[in-house]
Enzyme design. Structure first.
Site, mmCIF file in Angstrom:
data_model
loop_
_atom_site.group_PDB
_atom_site.id
_atom_site.type_symbol
_atom_site.label_atom_id
_atom_site.label_comp_id
_atom_site.label_asym_id
_atom_site.label_seq_id
_atom_site.Cartn_x
_atom_site.Cartn_y
_atom_site.Cartn_z
ATOM 1 N N ASN A 120 92.349 35.470 142.869
ATOM 2 C CA ASN A 120 93.486 35.547 141.948
ATOM 3 C C ASN A 120 94.485 36.539 142.535
ATOM 4 O OD1 ASN A 120 95.263 35.828 139.832
ATOM 5 N ND2 ASN A 120 93.824 36.870 138.471
ATOM 6 N N LYS A 159 97.423 37.225 141.581
ATOM 7 C CA LYS A 159 98.267 37.874 140.562
ATOM 8 C C LYS A 159 99.739 37.919 141.026
ATOM 9 C CE LYS A 159 94.280 40.540 139.154
ATOM 10 N NZ LYS A 159 93.752 41.739 138.532
ATOM 11 N N HIS A 205 93.084 35.203 131.154
ATOM 12 C CA HIS A 205 92.829 36.430 131.921
ATOM 13 C C HIS A 205 93.120 37.649 131.046
ATOM 14 C CE1 HIS A 205 93.145 39.560 134.951
ATOM 15 N NE2 HIS A 205 92.430 38.761 135.729
ATOM 16 N N GLU A 222 94.627 40.270 131.596
ATOM 17 C CA GLU A 222 96.011 40.772 131.673
ATOM 18 C C GLU A 222 96.932 39.926 130.785
ATOM 19 O OE1 GLU A 222 96.112 40.746 135.935
ATOM 20 O OE2 GLU A 222 94.665 42.396 135.932
ATOM 21 N N GLU A 225 84.537 38.724 132.908
ATOM 22 C CA GLU A 225 85.231 39.838 133.548
ATOM 23 C C GLU A 225 85.316 41.015 132.584
ATOM 24 O OE1 GLU A 225 88.014 38.410 136.842
ATOM 25 O OE2 GLU A 225 89.081 38.070 134.975
ATOM 26 N N GLY A 281 90.261 45.699 138.463
ATOM 27 C CA GLY A 281 91.258 46.503 139.168
ATOM 28 C C GLY A 281 90.992 48.000 139.128
ATOM 29 N N SER A 323 86.404 44.079 140.207
ATOM 30 C CA SER A 323 86.138 44.938 141.369
ATOM 31 C C SER A 323 85.020 44.410 142.264
ATOM 32 C CB SER A 323 85.853 46.380 140.922
ATOM 33 O OG SER A 323 86.987 46.928 140.270
HETATM 34 C C1 PEP Z 1 90.735 39.853 138.247
HETATM 35 O O1 PEP Z 1 91.865 40.210 137.997
HETATM 36 O O2 PEP Z 1 90.324 38.768 137.832
HETATM 37 C C2 PEP Z 1 89.901 40.753 139.013
HETATM 38 C C3 PEP Z 1 88.621 40.556 138.996
HETATM 39 O O3 PEP Z 1 90.536 41.769 139.704
HETATM 40 P P1 PEP Z 1 89.829 42.823 140.687
HETATM 41 O O4 PEP Z 1 88.911 42.061 141.584
HETATM 42 O O5 PEP Z 1 90.957 43.470 141.411
HETATM 43 O O6 PEP Z 1 89.080 43.773 139.804
#
Ligand code: PEP
Length: 253
Positions: A9, A11, A95, A97, A167, A173, A213
C-alpha cells in the site's frame, strides 16, 4: 490450502515517475515468484501507468479506495468502473487512515465491499483496533463489529473473493509490530467470526493478512503463524528490496 498474498500500500507516496520506476523494479524482482500473490496499490494518479508496467508479470494492481456510487457529483472520488477499466483486480477498503481521517464507517465499508464485488473485483477489507480499545479489553467487540458490519448482506460465495487485512491501528506506521502471538490470536478470532457468518469451510479458505509495521526482519515470524496468510505492507513496500524480502519470506514457506 490458502496461498499467501503480499500487498504493498503505497498510500500518498511516489510521484507517477517514481511509481513507474518502483513497479518496474518489483516486476523484475518477482519474475521467479510462483506461489505468492503479489499486489501493489499506487496512487490513483499513477495506477494506469503502473498497470501498463505490470502487464503480463506476476504483479497485480490494487487501488487504495473507491466510492460506492457509480458516477456523479462526488468531487475527488473514483468509481469502481474507472479502476476496473485500467485493470485493477483488488481494492483496499476500510483502511484505518480512511476511518480516522475521512469518516469511513463499517457501513461505508460494507457499501464499498458490495460495489467492488458487484464489479467482479476483490476487496481487501481492513479492520483493527486502536491501542485504547485493546487496552480497554475491547479487542474482540471491535473486531466483531467491523467484520459483521463489513460483510452485511454479502453471500458466502462473494465472501470467498474477499481478503481481510487485520491491522492493529497502533502498529500502522509506528514501527511497533504486534508480536507473532498477538497477531495470531487476533487473526484466529477474526477467522472464527468468518466461520460464524459463513461456516468453517469458507473461514478456512478466506485469506487474512496481517498489517502494521511488517518488515523484512519480522515477516518470517508473522507469516509462520497459522492464521496469517500474508501482509498488507505500508512503509516497507516503498523500496523494492524490502518489499521483495517480505515476498520472498512468504514464497519460502
Ligand atoms: C498499512 O498502512 O496498511 C500499513 C500496514 O503500514 P505500515 O506497514 O507502514 O505499518
Amino acid at each position: 490450502m490458502r496461498s499467501y498474498i503480499i500487498a504493498g500500500n503505497w498510500k500518498m507516496n511516489k510521484t507517477v515517475a517514481e511509481s513507474i520506476a518502483l513497479a518496474e523494479e518489483i516486476v523484475a524482482k518477482t519474475k521467479g515468484i510462483s506461489k505468492t500473490e503479489v499486489v501493489i496499490a499506487p496512487t490513483y494518479l499513477a495506477a494506469a501507468k503502473v498497470a501498463d508496467v505490470i502487464k503480463g508479470s506476476n504483479v497485480k494492481l490494487a487501488v487504495q479506495d473507491i466510492h460506492w456510487k457509480d458516477q456523479g457529483a462526488y468531487t475527488g472520488k473514483v468509481s469502481v468502473d474507472m479502476v476496473k477499466e485500467i485493470g485493477a483486480e483488488y481494492v483496499i477498503i476500510g483502511h484505518s487512515e480512511q476511518r480516522q481521517y475521512f469518516h469511513e464507517t463499517d457501513e461505508t465499508v460494507n457499501l464499498k465491499a458490495k460495489k467492488v464485488l458487484g464489479a467482479g473485483l476483490k476487496p481487501i477489507i481492513c479492520i483493527g483496533e486502536t491501542l485504547e480499545e485493546r487496552n480497554g479489553g475491547k479487542l474482540e467487540s471491535v473486531l466483531t463489529a467491523q467484520v459483521e458490519g463489513a460483510y452485511k448482506d454479502i453471500s458466502g460465495e462473494d465472501a470467498l473473493k474477499t481478503v481481510i487485512a487485520y491491522e492493529p491501528v497502533w502498529a500502522i506506521g509506528t514501527g511497533v509490530v504486534a508480536t507473532d502471538e498477538q497477531a495470531q490470536e487476533a487473526q484466529r478470532y477474526v477467522r472464527s467470526l468468518v466461520a460464524k457468518l459463513y461456516g468453517e469451510s469458507t473461514a478456512e479458505a478466506l485469506r487474512i493478512q496481517y498489517g502494521g509495521s511488517m518488515n523484512p526482519g519480522n515477516a518470517a515470524g508473522l507469516l509462520a503463524q497459522k492464521d496469517i496468510d500474508g501482509g498488507l505492507i505500508g512503509g516497507a513496500s516503498l523500496k523494492a528490496d524490502s518489499f521483495f524480502s517480505i515476498i520472498d519470506a512468504a514464497e519460502k514457506r
